[in-house]
Design a protein around this motif. Sequence first.
Motif, PDB file in Angstrom:
ATOM      1  N   ASN A  33     -76.365 -44.031 -14.864  1.00 43.47           N
ATOM      2  CA  ASN A  33     -75.622 -45.091 -15.554  1.00 43.47           C
ATOM      3  C   ASN A  33     -75.060 -46.174 -14.631  1.00 43.47           C
ATOM      4  O   ASN A  33     -74.111 -46.860 -14.991  1.00 43.47           O
ATOM      5  N   VAL A  34     -75.656 -46.355 -13.460  1.00 48.44           N
ATOM      6  CA  VAL A  34     -75.156 -47.351 -12.503  1.00 48.44           C
ATOM      7  C   VAL A  34     -75.736 -48.745 -12.805  1.00 48.44           C
ATOM      8  O   VAL A  34     -75.313 -49.737 -12.232  1.00 48.44           O
ATOM      9  N   GLY A  35     -76.719 -48.793 -13.708  1.00 49.63           N
ATOM     10  CA  GLY A  35     -77.315 -50.083 -14.061  1.00 49.63           C
ATOM     11  C   GLY A  35     -78.580 -50.389 -13.281  1.00 49.63           C
ATOM     12  O   GLY A  35     -78.939 -51.546 -13.078  1.00 49.63           O
ATOM     13  N   LYS A  36     -79.276 -49.321 -12.866  1.00 49.49           N
ATOM     14  CA  LYS A  36     -80.465 -49.477 -12.007  1.00 49.49           C
ATOM     15  C   LYS A  36     -81.597 -50.206 -12.728  1.00 49.49           C
ATOM     16  O   LYS A  36     -82.151 -51.170 -12.202  1.00 49.49           O
ATOM     17  N   SER A  37     -81.947 -49.738 -13.919  1.00 45.76           N
ATOM     18  CA  SER A  37     -83.059 -50.357 -14.656  1.00 45.76           C
ATOM     19  C   SER A  37     -82.761 -51.814 -14.981  1.00 45.76           C
ATOM     20  O   SER A  37     -83.629 -52.678 -14.855  1.00 45.76           O
ATOM     21  N   LEU A  51     -87.488 -49.126 -17.845  1.00 44.71           N
ATOM     22  CA  LEU A  51     -86.913 -48.848 -19.156  1.00 44.71           C
ATOM     23  C   LEU A  51     -85.430 -48.544 -19.050  1.00 44.71           C
ATOM     24  O   LEU A  51     -85.017 -47.628 -18.341  1.00 44.71           O
ATOM     25  N   THR A  52     -84.628 -49.350 -19.751  1.00 42.18           N
ATOM     26  CA  THR A  52     -83.184 -49.096 -19.775  1.00 42.18           C
ATOM     27  C   THR A  52     -82.892 -48.135 -20.920  1.00 42.18           C
ATOM     28  O   THR A  52     -83.619 -48.093 -21.907  1.00 42.18           O
ATOM     29  N   TRP A  71     -95.828 -55.870  -1.982  1.00 42.53           N
ATOM     30  CA  TRP A  71     -94.908 -54.758  -1.693  1.00 42.53           C
ATOM     31  C   TRP A  71     -94.569 -54.011  -2.986  1.00 42.53           C
ATOM     32  O   TRP A  71     -94.749 -54.527  -4.073  1.00 42.53           O
ATOM     33  N   TYR A  72     -94.088 -52.784  -2.792  1.00 44.48           N
ATOM     34  CA  TYR A  72     -93.723 -51.958  -3.947  1.00 44.48           C
ATOM     35  C   TYR A  72     -92.216 -51.925  -4.154  1.00 44.48           C
ATOM     36  O   TYR A  72     -91.450 -51.752  -3.201  1.00 44.48           O
ATOM     37  N   LEU A  73     -91.825 -52.068  -5.401  1.00 44.80           N
ATOM     38  CA  LEU A  73     -90.459 -51.778  -5.805  1.00 44.80           C
ATOM     39  C   LEU A  73     -90.532 -50.370  -6.401  1.00 44.80           C
ATOM     40  O   LEU A  73     -91.379 -50.100  -7.256  1.00 44.80           O
ATOM     41  N   VAL A  74     -89.689 -49.472  -5.924  1.00 45.98           N
ATOM     42  CA  VAL A  74     -89.753 -48.073  -6.359  1.00 45.98           C
ATOM     43  C   VAL A  74     -88.453 -47.694  -7.069  1.00 45.98           C
ATOM     44  O   VAL A  74     -87.362 -47.877  -6.529  1.00 45.98           O
ATOM     45  N   ASP A  75     -88.601 -47.202  -8.275  1.00 42.95           N
ATOM     46  CA  ASP A  75     -87.464 -46.772  -9.091  1.00 42.95           C
ATOM     47  C   ASP A  75     -87.381 -45.245  -8.988  1.00 42.95           C
ATOM     48  O   ASP A  75     -88.259 -44.532  -9.454  1.00 42.95           O
ATOM     49  N   LEU A  76     -86.308 -44.767  -8.339  1.00 45.18           N
ATOM     50  CA  LEU A  76     -86.139 -43.323  -8.114  1.00 45.18           C
ATOM     51  C   LEU A  76     -85.174 -42.720  -9.140  1.00 45.18           C
ATOM     52  O   LEU A  76     -84.285 -43.412  -9.642  1.00 45.18           O
ATOM     53  N   PRO A  77     -85.301 -41.415  -9.409  1.00 45.64           N
ATOM     54  CA  PRO A  77     -84.323 -40.751 -10.289  1.00 45.64           C
ATOM     55  C   PRO A  77     -82.924 -40.816  -9.669  1.00 45.64           C
ATOM     56  O   PRO A  77     -82.781 -40.905  -8.456  1.00 45.64           O
ATOM     57  N   GLY A  78     -81.911 -40.757 -10.515  1.00 48.10           N
ATOM     58  CA  GLY A  78     -80.534 -40.784 -10.034  1.00 48.10           C
ATOM     59  C   GLY A  78     -80.135 -39.476  -9.366  1.00 48.10           C
ATOM     60  O   GLY A  78     -80.780 -38.453  -9.567  1.00 48.10           O
TER      61      GLY A  78
END
Length: 198
Positions: A33-37, A51-52, A71-78
């Motif tokens: 819930n930090v607002g990553k997406s 996906l939010t 380049w890659y943007l990587v979305d990691l689990p919290g």
Amino acid sequence: MKIKSATYIGSNPMVEKCPNDTRPEYAFIGRSNVGKSSLINALTERKNLALTSSTPGKTMCINHFLINEAWYLVDLPGYGYAQRGKKEIEKLKTMISRYVLEREQLTCLFVLIDIRHDPQKVDLAFLNFLGRNGVPFAIVFTKADKLSTTKIKPAVQKYLNSLSDEWEELPPHFITSAANKLGRDELLNYIDEINKNI
């Protein structure tokens, strides 16, 4: 830096299955819930790239997005997990630490912190873990639009003060808001600068 293209490449539950090329990776991580997406969508100016969700802890895999074919943007689990079983928490912990410690393409890890809260033990522990292991990272304070302008600087300073007990040199930091795109250009220019020097 202008984002001309942002393409979803895939979600992987294991580091070994991540894209097998040498392009630099910039990963984003934070507590649930930090607002990553929302931040990822604001950075790329794509509404639903990441996906939010109103339910914290939805990201369960390592998600790769190819930006500008470069380049890659990587979305990691919290790491401040929502309600999960012990087994699942351990699995996520292993996935995150293996990516962070073993992924050679990882160029910078952006650790997201909700600017509205006092320094949290779980965040400080994670930052110290990165420091001990020599992982290159920067701190990204999110949701700055939720504070009045006069409260932003003291909130950031409070956080940096709590880090300076352990750190001789503080990591770079950025103040952002997905709602009004505060800090977007600074963050993208930072990535651009690193890419030019690689």
